[in-house]
Motif scaffolding. Sequence first.
Motif, short mmCIF file in Angstrom:
data_model
loop_
_atom_site.label_atom_id
_atom_site.label_comp_id
_atom_site.label_asym_id
_atom_site.label_seq_id
_atom_site.Cartn_x
_atom_site.Cartn_y
_atom_site.Cartn_z
N VAL A 1 5.42 -1.85 -7.93
CA VAL A 1 4.79 -0.70 -7.97
C VAL A 1 5.40 0.47 -7.43
CG1 VAL A 1 2.60 0.46 -6.52
CG2 VAL A 1 2.62 -1.99 -7.31
N GLU A 2 5.47 1.39 -8.05
CA GLU A 2 6.57 2.70 -8.14
C GLU A 2 5.97 3.39 -6.64
OE1 GLU A 2 7.47 6.98 -10.23
OE2 GLU A 2 6.16 5.77 -10.97
N GLY A 3 7.08 3.51 -5.81
CA GLY A 3 7.22 4.17 -4.44
C GLY A 3 6.74 3.11 -3.45
N VAL A 4 6.59 1.62 -3.71
CA VAL A 4 6.25 0.77 -2.76
C VAL A 4 7.31 -0.34 -2.72
CG1 VAL A 4 4.55 -0.90 -2.10
CG2 VAL A 4 3.76 1.04 -3.17
N LYS A 5 7.73 -0.70 -1.46
CA LYS A 5 8.38 -1.95 -1.18
C LYS A 5 7.94 -3.19 -1.12
CE LYS A 5 12.15 0.86 0.91
NZ LYS A 5 13.07 1.21 2.11
N ASN A 6 6.91 -3.31 -0.37
CA ASN A 6 6.20 -4.48 -0.01
C ASN A 6 4.79 -4.34 0.17
OD1 ASN A 6 8.71 -6.40 0.78
ND2 ASN A 6 8.97 -4.59 2.10
N ILE A 7 3.94 -5.46 -0.45
CA ILE A 7 2.57 -5.33 -0.56
C ILE A 7 1.98 -6.32 0.31
CG2 ILE A 7 0.23 -5.48 -2.29
CD1 ILE A 7 1.98 -4.42 -4.47
N ILE A 8 1.10 -6.20 1.32
CA ILE A 8 0.87 -7.10 2.13
C ILE A 8 -0.84 -7.04 1.92
CG2 ILE A 8 0.44 -7.87 4.65
CD1 ILE A 8 3.07 -6.14 4.94
N ALA A 9 -1.38 -8.38 1.63
CA ALA A 9 -2.95 -8.24 1.59
C ALA A 9 -3.37 -9.06 2.87
CB ALA A 9 -3.12 -9.48 0.29
N VAL A 10 -4.52 -8.38 3.48
CA VAL A 10 -5.16 -8.63 4.57
C VAL A 10 -6.54 -9.45 4.11
CG1 VAL A 10 -5.99 -8.00 6.93
CG2 VAL A 10 -3.74 -7.21 5.88
N GLY A 11 -6.63 -10.54 4.27
CA GLY A 11 -8.17 -11.03 3.98
C GLY A 11 -8.46 -11.96 4.87
N ALA A 12 -9.66 -12.48 4.59
CA ALA A 12 -10.55 -13.53 5.29
C ALA A 12 -11.38 -14.43 4.62
CB ALA A 12 -11.27 -12.83 6.34
N GLY A 13 -11.64 -15.59 5.17
CA GLY A 13 -12.46 -16.61 4.25
C GLY A 13 -13.86 -16.03 4.22
N ASP B 1 7.17 1.30 2.78
CA ASP B 1 7.53 0.23 3.15
C ASP B 1 6.72 -0.90 3.29
OD1 ASP B 1 10.12 1.54 4.06
OD2 ASP B 1 9.42 2.00 6.08
N TYR B 2 5.52 -0.62 3.47
CA TYR B 2 4.40 -1.64 3.63
C TYR B 2 3.06 -1.21 3.19
CZ TYR B 2 7.77 -3.26 7.10
OH TYR B 2 8.68 -3.89 7.83
N LEU B 3 2.60 -1.65 2.09
CA LEU B 3 1.23 -1.08 1.41
C LEU B 3 0.27 -2.35 1.99
CD1 LEU B 3 -0.62 0.49 -0.26
CD2 LEU B 3 0.23 -0.51 -2.25
N ILE B 4 -0.59 -1.88 2.61
CA ILE B 4 -1.58 -2.98 3.21
C ILE B 4 -2.84 -2.74 2.27
CG2 ILE B 4 -3.11 -3.61 5.07
CD1 ILE B 4 -0.09 -3.85 5.69
N ILE B 5 -3.43 -3.94 1.71
CA ILE B 5 -4.51 -3.93 0.99
C ILE B 5 -5.56 -4.79 1.63
CG2 ILE B 5 -3.71 -5.66 -0.58
CD1 ILE B 5 -5.62 -4.67 -2.65
N ASP B 6 -6.66 -4.11 2.02
CA ASP B 6 -7.77 -4.69 2.71
C ASP B 6 -8.58 -5.27 1.76
OD1 ASP B 6 -9.75 -5.41 4.76
OD2 ASP B 6 -10.84 -3.64 4.36
N MET B 7 -8.67 -6.58 1.75
CA MET B 7 -9.21 -7.55 0.81
C MET B 7 -10.84 -7.56 0.96
SD MET B 7 -6.71 -8.39 -1.48
CE MET B 7 -7.59 -9.75 -2.33
N PRO B 8 -11.52 -7.82 0.07
CA PRO B 8 -12.85 -8.29 0.26
C PRO B 8 -12.83 -9.68 1.00
CG PRO B 8 -12.43 -8.55 -1.98
CD PRO B 8 -11.16 -7.73 -1.42
N PRO B 9 -13.90 -9.90 1.73
CA PRO B 9 -13.87 -11.49 2.22
C PRO B 9 -14.09 -12.49 1.08
CG PRO B 9 -16.02 -10.17 2.77
CD PRO B 9 -15.09 -9.44 1.99
N GLY B 10 -13.59 -13.67 1.33
CA GLY B 10 -13.99 -14.66 0.27
C GLY B 10 -12.92 -14.89 -0.41
N THR B 11 -13.24 -15.65 -1.46
CA THR B 11 -12.23 -15.94 -2.72
C THR B 11 -12.81 -15.52 -4.06
OG1 THR B 11 -13.13 -18.20 -2.74
CG2 THR B 11 -11.31 -18.08 -1.52
N GLY B 12 -12.54 -14.40 -4.44
CA GLY B 12 -13.15 -13.65 -5.67
C GLY B 12 -12.21 -12.98 -6.37
N ASP B 13 -12.56 -12.16 -7.32
CA ASP B 13 -11.95 -11.33 -8.28
C ASP B 13 -10.70 -10.70 -7.90
OD1 ASP B 13 -13.63 -12.54 -10.26
OD2 ASP B 13 -15.02 -11.06 -10.34
N VAL B 14 -10.96 -10.04 -6.77
CA VAL B 14 -9.92 -8.98 -6.27
C VAL B 14 -8.72 -9.65 -5.93
CG1 VAL B 14 -9.25 -7.33 -4.76
CG2 VAL B 14 -11.34 -7.11 -5.59
N ALA B 15 -8.76 -11.10 -5.46
CA ALA B 15 -7.57 -11.84 -5.19
C ALA B 15 -6.90 -12.23 -6.39
CB ALA B 15 -7.73 -12.99 -4.25
#
Length: 358
Positions: A95-107, A207-221
């Motif tokens: 992703v242009e302009g981004v070094k690391n993507i970190i997903a923050v998720g929950a079951g 440096d770090y792009l945080i993505i706040d994920m929707p809960p569970g195991t779905g399409d966004v993941a």
Amino acid sequence: MAQLTEAAVLDALRAVKDPDLHKDIVALNFVKKVTIDGTRVSTVIELTTPACPVKDLMRDQAWAAITALGATEVDVQMAAQVRTVTRPEANHSPVEGVKNIIAVGAGKGGVGKTTVAGNLAMGLAKAGSTVAIIDGDLYGPNIPMMLGLSAELHTDGGKIVPAERYGIQVVSMAFLTPDDAPVIWRGPMLHGAIQQFFREVKWTDIDYLIIDMPPGTGDVALSLSQSVPVAGAVLVSTPQSVALADTKRAIAMYRKLNIPTIGLVENMSHFVCPGCGRESDLFGRGGAEKMAAEMGVPFLGAVPLSEPVRQGGDAGTAIVMSDPSSPAAIAFVSAAERVAQQVSIASYQRKLIPVTAV
């Protein structure tokens, strides 16, 4: 006293080792500059993240090593250059302009995932990193509320310009829909929105792009794993068994999607009575830490249940910024440092600590 030389200083600095990478700072090419003027020595040590949890320790060790050579004045300056995690198995365009993507998720929902995501981002930003957040929970976009941010996104003629708060760049579906309007979308529309947030936003030196994920195991993941190189995922859980069971499933999902687990955060770990100071384990305690150990996943820390955390989130003044000396804020900042630590390890090893079969 023998004359001080650059070679002697570098040799002395070989005694300073990075505790995570298990090599000395000279071998790791962290020592960027050595200046000697008689018995005065200055040096610049460039670490892999401004949020390094042992930064002060390494600075003190470097100072002691140079002083032991006979230097009468020692100046050790600490700098940082965040590296990008490269995973050859994830053959996606960066992703242009981004070094690391970190997903923050929950079951499951209700464990404080968005609160953790927002405070982790602020902890990283306070340490000096450049940070951004994508509000990936498209059905419940609450990041702007927690950051006290109200904005309408616009373009620079080519790309979307993100909103900004606390120095953190932010995009959210909340900026694009009325407050009370539901998002009723099928999978392909979700995938398109996530793609737009990644590819059509003008991210600047992140440096770090945080993505706040929707809960569970779905399409966004699934969209995430199929479209962008993800450094890893942080999973949030409360200590209770029902939340841990769902967290285990979430780890299994990320594993199947070839997204490494950076670690677990135990949120609402315990409650401290503000009146008497008595601790109560309302949801149990230590469950996430125990599961992390069983699964070979790093444990990033336990955050206490605290009324000011809720108040700050509702008011748009997150606890890391509003009360940095509080136990909850300290726990969030410590967890952010451990996230940065794991990403730094991965940037050298090209992998995070593997998740065992679940």
